[in-house]
Design a protein around this motif. Structure first.
Motif, PDB file in Angstrom:
ATOM      1  N   LYS A 324      46.412  47.659  15.288  1.00 21.91           N
ATOM      2  CA  LYS A 324      47.110  47.308  16.853  1.00 21.91           C
ATOM      3  C   LYS A 324      45.810  47.085  18.319  1.00 21.91           C
ATOM      4  O   LYS A 324      46.501  46.649  19.248  1.00 21.91           O
ATOM      5  N   GLY A 327      45.078  43.600  18.652  1.00 24.54           N
ATOM      6  CA  GLY A 327      45.626  42.842  18.711  1.00 24.54           C
ATOM      7  C   GLY A 327      46.590  41.649  18.027  1.00 24.54           C
ATOM      8  O   GLY A 327      46.620  40.928  18.226  1.00 24.54           O
ATOM      9  N   ARG A 329      48.495  42.542  15.664  1.00 28.77           N
ATOM     10  CA  ARG A 329      49.987  42.545  15.349  1.00 28.77           C
ATOM     11  C   ARG A 329      51.061  42.438  14.734  1.00 28.77           C
ATOM     12  O   ARG A 329      51.815  42.754  13.700  1.00 28.77           O
ATOM     13  N   GLU A 359      56.522  44.397  20.733  1.00 28.99           N
ATOM     14  CA  GLU A 359      55.244  43.116  21.051  1.00 28.99           C
ATOM     15  C   GLU A 359      54.953  41.936  20.761  1.00 28.99           C
ATOM     16  O   GLU A 359      55.063  41.056  21.445  1.00 28.99           O
ATOM     17  N   ALA A 409      44.921  43.018  28.500  1.00 27.20           N
ATOM     18  CA  ALA A 409      45.959  43.924  28.461  1.00 27.20           C
ATOM     19  C   ALA A 409      46.662  44.383  30.121  1.00 27.20           C
ATOM     20  O   ALA A 409      47.585  44.061  30.879  1.00 27.20           O
ATOM     21  N   GLU A 456      44.846  52.230  25.320  1.00 24.87           N
ATOM     22  CA  GLU A 456      45.638  53.242  24.639  1.00 24.87           C
ATOM     23  C   GLU A 456      46.923  52.638  25.301  1.00 24.87           C
ATOM     24  O   GLU A 456      48.259  52.452  25.474  1.00 24.87           O
ATOM     25  N   GLN A 459      48.668  49.668  26.215  1.00 27.15           N
ATOM     26  CA  GLN A 459      49.234  48.808  25.325  1.00 27.15           C
ATOM     27  C   GLN A 459      50.721  49.462  25.430  1.00 27.15           C
ATOM     28  O   GLN A 459      51.542  49.302  25.139  1.00 27.15           O
TER      29      GLN A 459
END
Length: 463
Positions: A324, A327, A329, A359, A409, A456, A459
């Motif tokens: 995660k 990136g 996912r 996501e 992000a 984090e 995200q």
């Protein structure tokens, strides 16, 4: 400690409780009238004072002597079972001897006690073990070891109050019974009463300081109480007294990691791995590398852990967290799903899976530039970098990649929120950069950790 971790991680006392003269009274009385016993009888009565091979041979002469009484033969079978249980792979033979002993003499308390304890050690039926130990206590209510051993069984059954009552009785009978104090401490720990656990461990160690496992168990209780300095001191002492146990180094590594000293944690995991390659050791080391921002190294450790144990849910979960951050996912989602196949009730993995599905729906399944790629540049022009912190980011590819991820992000969130609702996000980003610039170079400031936490947070907001 008691079975763990988590790596962590927790194991109840597993040991053989052999004592000189453990069968002595009943067997000695029975042999006084047996001329056939002779010197072999004396040797057999010595119990665990004799070597297993000598004891096995001496007791065999009584067991195979048709002139010996049934109590004599039963007592010899118990003594031989004791000897066999002290040899590698001998527990099944010992249990067979004890079955014969009980068939010959149903009033031999030692036979019931030893069979109950060995049944537990062999992973057998705990209810049967408790029944045997109950019979031993009924035949000899002054046998402190029978109460202590039944306490272990009841702890394994999670009958914690009944286990405490058994340990209490063992200690009343033998106030200097260090093992009973130590095992009662384990039971208090499992019940969440860490203060009482520490008090029992204190007493056990005053009675017998040479108890590395008790130091480890007290360390675990101190950790639950948030007393990490005392935790570390006990783990140091356990290693000093017995430096050949890899889990002791793993435990101390976890403590260093909890204190934020990841380099020392990694050194301890390295030592544990040199001694024995276990999936949880690699997973714990991977966690520390992940906290340090060395994501490629962390990934290698999680991969190794899963090669060693393809059913280790924690390694899948922690690798999902890493993917995660990188990136990746789709890979994170796959790992969360692996956790849930192994542990369907895992709420963290279920939450992680929901997050990744959301996501992926918004941003896609993979990252074109993984976080640990060495060729990612920072989000700003390094040729124009003037601040010391900017130069540090430009000099470290991992920090540069992390800065790039933060910028991406942030930009994605701003695009999703729009100009009006993005004011709070802009303030938070400015505050982060200001704190980063001011904190860099200060003794307590960890740039990589601060950047990782900012990523984090972004995200999490994206979810």
């Amino acid at each position: 400690m008691f079975g763990p971790s988590r790596s962590s991680h927790l194991s109840s006392s597993r040991r053989c409780l052999w004592r000189a003269g453990v069968f002595g009274v009943g067997l000695a009385v029975a042999l006084t009238g047996s001329a056939a016993a002779g010197e072999a009888g004396v040797q057999c009565v010595l119990g665990s004072q004799a070597s297993p091979s000598d004891l096995n041979a001496a007791c065999g002469l009584i067991i195979d002597n048709p002139a010996a009484s049934r109590p004599d033969r039963a007592g010899a079978l118990v003594a031989r079972a004791d000897a066999r249980a002290r040899t590698s792979g001998g527990i099944s033979e010992a249990l067979a001897d004890l079955d014969r002993a009980i068939a010959l003499d149903g009033k031999n308390a030692s036979a019931y006690r030893l069979r109950g304890d060995l049944t537990r050690q062999a992973g057998g039926n705990l209810d049967q073990a408790a029944t045997d130990l109950g019979k031993a206590i009924a035949l000899d209510p002054q046998d402190a070891e029978a109460y202590e051993q039944r306490g272990i069984v009841r702890t394994s059954q999670r009958k914690l109050a009944a286990a405490i009552a058994d340990y209490d009785q063992a200690i009343r009978l033998r106030p200097d019974y260090a093992q009973a104090f130590s095992d009662r401490g384990v039971t208090y720990y499992l019940g969440g009463d860490n203060d009482k656990a520490v008090r029992d461990y204190d007493i056990a160690l005053r009675l017998d300081p040479n108890r590395p496992r008790t130091y480890v168990n007290r360390a675990a209780a101190y950790k639950k109480l948030g007393q990490l300095d005392k935790t570390l001191a006990d783990e140091n002492e356990a290693i000093r007294r017995d430096p050949k146990v890899p889990e002791y180094f793993d435990n101390r590594g976890l403590t260093y990691a909890a204190m934020g000293d990841y380099d020392k944690a990694i050194a301890d995991y390295d030592q544990a791995i040199r001694m024995e390659q276990r999936a949880n050791f690699f997973t714990n080391r991977g966690d520390s590398y992940q906290y340090k921002g060395e994501l490629g190294t962390a990934l290698g450790d999680y991969d190794t852990a899963l090669r060693l144990d393809p059913k280790f849910a924690l390694a899948y979960n922690n690798r999902a967290v890493l993917y995660k951050k990188m990136g990746e996912r789709a890979k994170a989602l796959s790992d969360y799903e692996a956790v849930l196949r192994l542990d369907p009730g895992n709420e963290d993995a279920a939450s992680g899976r929901r997050s990744m599905m959301s996501e992926i729906a918004r941003f896609g399944g993979g990252a074109p530039h993984p976080l640990n790629a060495p060729d990612l540049d920072p989000s700003f022009d390094c040729d124009a970098a003037g601040l010391a912190v900017e130069k540090a980011i430009c000099a470290d590819p991992k920090l540069g990649a992390l800065d790039h991820q933060i910028a991406n992000a942030y930009a994605s969130l701003m695009k999703a929120q729009g100009a009006r609702s993005g004011d709070a996000l802009r303030r938070a980003q400015r505050n982060f950069i200001a704190a980063r610039n001011a904190g860099f170079g200060q003794p307590a400031y960890d740039l990589r950790l601060a950047m990782q936490r900012r990523l984090e947070a972004l995200q999490a907001e994206a979810r």
